[in-house]
Design an enzyme around this catalytic site. Structure first.
Site, PDB file in Angstrom:
ATOM      1  CE  LYS A 183      -1.296   2.455   2.839  1.00  0.00           C
ATOM      2  NZ  LYS A 183      -0.969   3.901   3.125  1.00  0.00           N
ATOM      3  CB  THR A 194       7.876   1.657   0.177  1.00  0.00           C
ATOM      4  OG1 THR A 194       6.913   2.544  -0.378  1.00  0.00           O
ATOM      5  CG2 THR A 194       7.298   0.273   0.291  1.00  0.00           C
ATOM      6  CG  ASN A 402      -2.017  14.984   0.715  1.00  0.00           C
ATOM      7  OD1 ASN A 402      -1.719  14.251   1.628  1.00  0.00           O
ATOM      8  ND2 ASN A 402      -1.871  14.648  -0.556  1.00  0.00           N
TER       9      ASN A 402
END
EC number: 2.3.1.35
Length: 407
Positions: A183, A194, A402
């Site tokens: 993910k 990551t 965001n």
């Protein structure tokens, strides 16, 4: 390094549970409003394990608890993952919650606690609702059948799709499978890992050899992607090997080691590209290839600088062949470079030769920038080393996502 896929097969319906000895599942535990948010990967036996973690100074409690588990014998039999809440910057309570999550899973599976790893992803600074986690774990372990697709869904946050890959090859004439799931969509600028990636294999390999392989492969794959330049508090890549394939133990001296190493790298690179392509709001995958570098480190630094440049990313989004942004990003990555030695291509179109603009056709360069995968290639003219990095364009949608992440 062996390249190509003529000797291994990419499986059409990949899942993290394909290697022998593994199962996976996911449920909705109530951490999110509707979608699945709690998952588990299980192995029938204690598996050789390896992991790399974020180097963010504020490592989240799940990272620390997983390190505790791994520190006992570098073996795991399960990993429990929740999404929605990262359990990061939560102090001693967060650490105890992560341990409780691990210990409850171990009790339900009837295995020692140190054979369980935990991972969390989501909003930073909020506590896990442990009553929901406890109920969800009970359902997950005792009431849910093997559903690897549900696990792939349960670990997602702002991702637009699941990310899975699996390949099969032969070691000592026996079939071996390597599978991966990940993910990651935003807050991607890894340094040792990551967002979250899990890899399983039925290969027979000891923890030490597996760890060295993971370190080396991570440097060339997961550490070479960026979406927005932010390194998360929760980044982790974790590998488990059941040994069920039954071949001779893999080491650097095994005649099939190079085959296994290349297949393992293929899985990690495929997941890395999926993460970069699914960057929040992204419309294109950007691949930057740097050649002619004085060292491997310099090649990686320049490649990641170019692919991570907001000006390069917005130029790709705007289909603007502004090569000046590329050479600028290369220059601040390594000030020792001589611009008079540099060549730059957008796909097959050379836009810079020996530091000067070529008389390229603007419309051809624009066509390159319209592709789903945009390749930028630089020859630094300073050596023989090379590297590849992956990222995505920067769009209006990234800002929208965001700006409202917590609401």
């Amino acid at each position: 390094m062996i390249t190509g896929t003529d000797w291994f097969q990419i499986l059409e319906n990949p899942s993290i549970a394909l290697p022998a000895g593994f199962s996976a599942k996911g449920v909705h535990a109530g951490l999110k409003r509707k979608r699945k948010d709690l998952g588990i990967i299980q192995c029938e036996v204690p598996a050789s394990a390896a992991a790399v973690y974020t180097v963010n100074a504020f490592q989240a409690p799940p990272i620390k608890v997983t390190q505790e588990s791994m520190g006992v014998e570098n073996k795991l039999q399960a990993v429990v993952v929740n999404s929605a809440i990262a359990n990061a910057c939560t102090g001693e309570r967060g650490l105890e919650d992560a341990r409780q999550m691990r210990d409850q899973a171990a009790d339900l599976l009837n295995i020692p606690s140190h054979l369980v790893a935990v991972a969390s992803t989501g909003v930073i600074g909020e506590y896990l609702p442990m009553d929901r986690v406890t109920t969800g774990l009970q359902r997950l372990v005792t009431e849910t059948d093997n559903q690897p697709a549900a696990f792939a869904e349960a670990i997602l946050t702002t991702d637009t799709c699941t990310k899975e890959i699996a390949v099969t090859l032969e070691i000592d004439g026996k079939p071996v499978t390597i599978a991966g799931v990940a993910k990651g969509s935003g807050m991607i600028h890894p340094n040792m890992a990551t967002m979250l990636s899990f890899i399983t294999t039925d290969a027979k390999i000891g923890p030490d050899h597996l760890q060295r392989l993971l370190w080396q492969t991570t440097d060339e794959t997961f550490n070479m992607i960026t979406v927005d330049g932010d390194t998360s508090t929760n980044d982790m890549v974790l590998v488990m090997a059941s040994g069920y394939a039954g071949h001779r133990p893999l080491t650097g001296q095994h005649p099939d080691w190079a085959r296994f190493q290349a297949a393992f790298q293929y899985v990690c690179e495929a997941l890395s590209k999926m993460i970069a392509r699914d960057g929040e709001g992204a419309t294109r995958l950007i691949q930057v290839r740097v050649e002619g570098a004085p060292s491997k480190e310099a090649a990686r630094k320049v490649a990641k600088s170019v692919v991570g440049s907001n000006l390069v990313k917005t130029a790709v989004f705007g289909e603007d062949a502004n090569w000046g942004r590329v050479i600028c990003a290369a220059g601040y990555a390594d000030p020792s470079l001589n611009p008079e030695n540099m060549d730059i291509w957008l796909g097959p179109v050379q836009v810079v030769k020996k530091g000067m603009a070529t008389d390229f056709r603007e419309e051809l360069a624009e066509q390159v920038l319209k592709q789903d995968v945009v390749e930028i290639r630089l020859d630094l003219g300073a050596g023989m080393e090379e590297a590849v990095a992956w990222g995505c364009d920067l769009t209006y949608e990234y800002v929208r996502i965001n700006a409202s992440y917590r609401t």
